[in-house]
Design an enzyme around this catalytic site. Structure first.
Site, PDB file in Angstrom:
ATOM      1  CB  CYS B  54      -0.976  -0.013   1.158  1.00  0.00           C
ATOM      2  SG  CYS B  54      -1.810  -1.442   1.314  1.00  0.00           S
ATOM      3  CB  CYS B  81       6.594   9.324   1.141  1.00  0.00           C
ATOM      4  SG  CYS B  81       5.248  10.088   2.045  1.00  0.00           S
ATOM      5  CB  CYS B 131       1.822  10.588   4.398  1.00  0.00           C
ATOM      6  SG  CYS B 131       1.794  10.143   2.717  1.00  0.00           S
TER       7      CYS B 131
END
Lengths: 391, 321
Positions: B54, B81, B131
């Protein structure tokens, strides 16, 4: 810090000789080439030379057209929309066939044409990551298919598609064939005299020319409804005053790119292989696609346990510019169709980094980049929650 | 925003300096070993959340004092990230010194605010907000492990938009109170769907349990039904639609008028109801003894009309046909 540019599939440095060739056409010979006076006509010799270079560069004949436009994105839109109007909306055909791995400018244009009622079929790639002739034969139909659009080389993987065979199949079935050659020109031989494509598109900035100018090859005798209507420029096939300095730059860039193909195939390839070998020497890394099937400048590497965007951040902080196909900030998390077809694990879907070289890349840069990549992988794996360091 | 949106590639430029610093040098990255936790007299909790497939995975280490439930140390590792790394780092920092229950109250919004350089400027661009949600989820996971309960039991309510932490009830309420008709309006009112856009409709960045398009449609249907029921039940004859008016008229006729007519061996039926020029015209046909009766166009008609005025509304006119 010495910055190293390894993102040449995104864009390239303008060759200083190209910049120099463009220079006089900004402030001295700035006339509109369509004007009848001397300011206009004095641009013509240089423009003719540029056109000669473009025709020679891709092996086009004098009866063919190379329409000068703004970029390959425009050229791709022109082909897809033009063929849609000529053969689907105002003609007997109904379908366009393309691939799942085209650039967004082709895929999004196709989605738009679907919204207008065209049927678009998206071919998968095979286990090698390319579209093969057998697949194409299953997808095209002589009565229904108006156009097949397949890239010459893929921007992400560098994988080169067998366009000669694919174009031949289309020719045999009476179906028009378009190829987006934006990642091929300057990297491998592109010759429309040998490969029976009907339409071919390219952008100057991918082969050390300026951004914002490109070309569309149209085989002689083919009709294509214009994308931009207006004046009589480009024989009425693409209105808008030609960007004279950029055309002159693109002509020289094409000549140099084609002239450097042997260097690309030997020296750039050698540097690419050297970088690829050092990457593969790092544990748990892989490179997508067989070397012999790729353009000589491209590596799509995967580093297990490292998210792509985190890696390019780290590389950037250490002076290396690369890119990632990781979809972290994109609208969709759909898996990459090339990865799926090639049987690459889902766990690696967000770990890919593309390194793309050019004839301006040096051995020192490659060695320095290799060291930065090695350290970056080490650092990010040390904080990775999924990478098993004890292996 | 248009002018600033036209040049792409500005994702990283929108990171705050604090975010950039923490991506480059996360302060709380690493692990806590059993031995280290033991040395603190604490219980080690290790929680994993997310998956590589994912694009985001995080592991949280907590050393928790079992007597006070206080988190004595926190570390993290991440496959994610830059903004996921920075958010996880801030989340670990915020959880330290808190009790497990207090830590459960840390949301991704608080994490994002703590990463801002100044109060007004967001620390990360909208499409990166999701995120930071991982940081919230992994806390819940760690707390559920520590408490030995199922993670779902710690959920306060159904969250529709993880990025902006907007719940199902809030969204339904906002639609109702403000009579919202489009998904864009919901986003304007609540910020739900303004970030990664996954919750707008199926087919976005990630799969969701609830989508704004569905919530809007279902809430609008429910609102419409309620409106109809309310109309049907309302005493206000004028507010009723034609079918409801017909029912009310039949009800009044049945209760107040037909019994009186029946006493003389007569009756009536409604042939049509037409609304025109502010009047409700009820066309009737007399039946039985009323048919041809002299009074049917005078006294009886007056009686019927008066009764309907009294029971339903003044603007009713009864017209025999």
């Amino acid at each position: 810090m010495n910055k190293i540019y390894l993102d040449n599939n995104a864009t390239t440095i303008v060759d200083p000789r190209v910049k120099e060739a463009m220079e006089p056409f900004f402030c001295q010979q700035y006339g509109n080439p369509n004007s009848l006076h001397s300011f206009g006509t004095e641009t013509h010799p240089a423009m003719r030379l540029a056109m000669d270079r473009l025709y020679a560069g891709i092996g086009a004949g004098d009866e063919d057209d190379i329409i000068i436009n703004s970029c390959a994105c425009e050229g791709n839109n022109h082909v897809l929309k033009g063929v849609y109007f000529d053969l689907i909306r105002n003609g007997p055909k109904s379908e366009i066939v393309t691939t799942q791995v085209e650039h967004p400018c082709v895929l999004n244009c196709c989605a738009f044409l679907e919204s207008l009622g065209a049927k678009v079929k998206y071919m998968p790639v095979n286990a090698d990551g390319i579209v093969d002739g057998d697949t194409l034969r299953q997808y095209i139909h002589p009565d229904r298919t108006a156009l097949v659009s397949i890239m010459w080389a893929n921007n992400e993987t560098g994988l080169v598609f067998p366009v000669q065979e694919l174009a031949k199949i289309c020719r045999e079935n009476g179906v028009l064939f378009h190829t987006d050659a934006v990642q091929a020109i300057g990297k491998i031989a592109v010759d429309v005299g040998r490969v029976p494509v009907d339409f071919l598109t390219f952008s100057a900035h991918k082969f050390h020319g300026p951004k914002g100018i490109g070309g569309l090859f149209i085989r002689k005798g083919l009709k294509l409804t214009p994308l931009l209507h207006g004046g009589e420029q480009m024989g009425g096939k693409r209105a808008g005053t030609v960007n004279v300095p950029y055309l002159i730059g693109m002509g020289l860039a094409m000549e140099m790119a084609v002239g450097n193909l042997a260097y690309e195939d030997s020296s750039v390839r050698r540097l690419r292989d050297r970088l690829e070998d050092t990457i593969l020497a790092i544990p748990d890394t892989m490179v997508v696609g067989k070397r012999e099937l790729r353009t000589p400048n491209t590596i799509l590497a995967s580093f297990r346990g490292i998210e792509g965007e985190a890696m390019i951040w780290d590389l950037n902080a250490n002076g290396v510019a690369a890119s990632t196909g990781s979809a972290c900030a994109s609208e969709s998390l759909e898996p990459n169709p090339t990865f799926v077809a090639m049987g690459i694990s889902d766990d690696l879907a967000h770990t890919s980094i593309r390194f793309s070289l050019s004839r301006f890349s040096t051995a020192e840069e490659i060695d320095q980049a290799a060291e930065v990549i090695r350290q970056s992988a080490q650092r990010l794996r040390a904080i990775s929650s999924t990478y098993k360091n004890d292996k | 925003m248009a002018k600033n949106d036209l040049i792409g590639g500005s994702l990283w430029e929108q990171y705050s300096a604090k975010v950039s610093e923490r991506i480059n040098n996360p302060m709380h990255r690493g692990e806590i070993s059993e031995a280290e936790a033991k040395a603190l007299g604490a219980r080690l909790v290790v929680a994993d959340w997310g998956a590589e497939a994912c694009g985001d995975a995080v592991r949280l280490y907590w050393a928790v004092d079992p007597k006070t439930d206080r988190i004595l140390a926190a570390k993290f590792k991440s496959f994610g990230c830059g903004s996921a790394i920075a958010s996880s780092d801030m989340m670990a920092e915020l959880s330290m010194g808190k009790t497990v229950d207090q830590a459960l109250k840390i949301t991704n919004i608080e994490v994002e605010r703590s990463l801002r350089d100044n109060a007004e400027t967001p620390a990360i661009p909208p499409q990166k907000m999701h995120c930071s949600v991982m940081a919230y989820d992994v806390i819940k996971k760690a707390a559920s492990i520590y408490k030995g309960v199922d993670m779902s039991s710690l959920a306060e309510e159904d969250i529709v938009c993880e990025c902006a932490r907007v719940g199902l009830r809030t969204i339904k309420d906002v639609i109702r109170i403000n009579d919202l008709k489009t998904v864009e309006e919901i986003t304007q009112y609540t910020k739900a769907g303004a970030f990664c856009k996954s919750c707008l409709r199926p087919g976005g960045h990630e799969k969701r349990k609830y989508y704004l398009v569905d919530i809007l449609r279902d809430t609008r249907i429910a609102m419409e039904q309620e409106k109809l029921f309310a109309q049907a039940d309302a005493d206000d004859f004028a507010a009723k639609n034609l079918i409801q008016k017909h029912r009310a008229i039949e009800k009044a006729l049945g209760e107040k008028i037909r019994p009186a007519l029946a006493a003389d061996g007569g009756s009536l039926e409604v042939v049509d109801i037409r609304e025109a020029e502010g009047k409700v015209n009820i066309y009737i046909r007399y039946l039985g003894a009323c048919k041809g009766c002299v009074s049917s166009t005078k006294g009886t008609l007056q009686f019927i009309e008066n009764m309907l005025h009294q029971e339903l509304a003044e603007n009713i006119r009864v017209i025999p046909v």
